[in-house]
Write a protein that holds these residues in place. Structure first.
Motif, PDB file in Angstrom:
ATOM      1  N   CYS A  23       0.858  -1.177   0.000  1.00 35.66           N
ATOM      2  CA  CYS A  23       0.000   0.000   0.000  1.00 35.66           C
ATOM      3  C   CYS A  23       0.898   1.232   0.000  1.00 35.66           C
ATOM      4  CB  CYS A  23      -0.892  -0.022   1.243  1.00 35.66           C
ATOM      5  SG  CYS A  23      -1.882   1.469   1.417  1.00 35.66           S
ATOM      6  N   THR A  25      -0.053   4.173   0.766  1.00 32.57           N
ATOM      7  CA  THR A  25      -0.504   5.101   1.808  1.00 32.57           C
ATOM      8  C   THR A  25       0.086   4.726   3.166  1.00 32.57           C
ATOM      9  OG1 THR A  25      -2.569   5.449   0.623  1.00 32.57           O
ATOM     10  CG2 THR A  25      -2.536   6.101   2.944  1.00 32.57           C
ATOM     11  N   CYS A  26       0.003   3.433   3.542  1.00 36.09           N
ATOM     12  CA  CYS A  26       0.435   3.035   4.880  1.00 36.09           C
ATOM     13  C   CYS A  26       1.570   2.006   4.853  1.00 36.09           C
ATOM     14  CB  CYS A  26      -0.745   2.499   5.688  1.00 36.09           C
ATOM     15  SG  CYS A  26      -1.313   0.864   5.158  1.00 36.09           S
ATOM     16  N   HIS A  46      -7.666  -4.758   1.221  1.00 36.28           N
ATOM     17  CA  HIS A  46      -7.077  -3.648   1.968  1.00 36.28           C
ATOM     18  C   HIS A  46      -7.814  -2.349   1.652  1.00 36.28           C
ATOM     19  CE1 HIS A  46      -3.844  -1.726   4.256  1.00 36.28           C
ATOM     20  NE2 HIS A  46      -3.811  -0.789   3.322  1.00 36.28           N
ATOM     21  N   THR A  50      -9.651  -0.148   4.522  1.00 36.43           N
ATOM     22  CA  THR A  50      -8.999   1.095   4.948  1.00 36.43           C
ATOM     23  C   THR A  50      -9.375   2.313   4.107  1.00 36.43           C
ATOM     24  OG1 THR A  50      -7.141   0.730   3.465  1.00 36.43           O
ATOM     25  CG2 THR A  50      -6.961  -0.227   5.684  1.00 36.43           C
ATOM     26  N   HIS A  52      -7.733   2.983   1.491  1.00 38.98           N
ATOM     27  CA  HIS A  52      -6.496   3.290   0.756  1.00 38.98           C
ATOM     28  C   HIS A  52      -6.618   2.728  -0.659  1.00 38.98           C
ATOM     29  CE1 HIS A  52      -4.305   3.192   4.920  1.00 38.98           C
ATOM     30  NE2 HIS A  52      -5.084   4.249   4.762  1.00 38.98           N
TER      31      HIS A  52
END
Ligand SMILES: [Zn+2]
Length: 69
Positions: A23, A25-26, A46, A50, A52
């Motif tokens: 990911c 983003t995270c 995911h 989330t 994302h």
């Protein structure tokens, strides 16, 4: 510089290509899989969990150099 006669080939004797997704983003990661459908499914799960939506796909392929002379 002089180059020796070597040939580079995909190494089919060991592990097949390894597929993974991260990911953006995270930085959570899917983990490695032989089948790229697994990390792709992980991305969708995911995203659903989330929100994302950006992912980085990583494929690791192995090469083997062989001396020709
Ligand atoms: Zn994420």
């Amino acid at each position: 510089m002089r180059f020796e006669p070597w040939r580079l080939e995909v190494d089919s004797t060991g592990s097949p290509p390894i597929h993974e997704a991260e990911c953006t983003t995270c930085n959570a990661a899917s983990g490695a899989a032989d089948d790229k459908a697994e990390p792709e499914l992980w991305c969708l799960r995911h995203a659903g969990r989330t929100g994302h939506s950006g992912f980085r796909g990583i494929t690791t392929t192995f090469f083997r150099a062989t001396r020709l002379g």
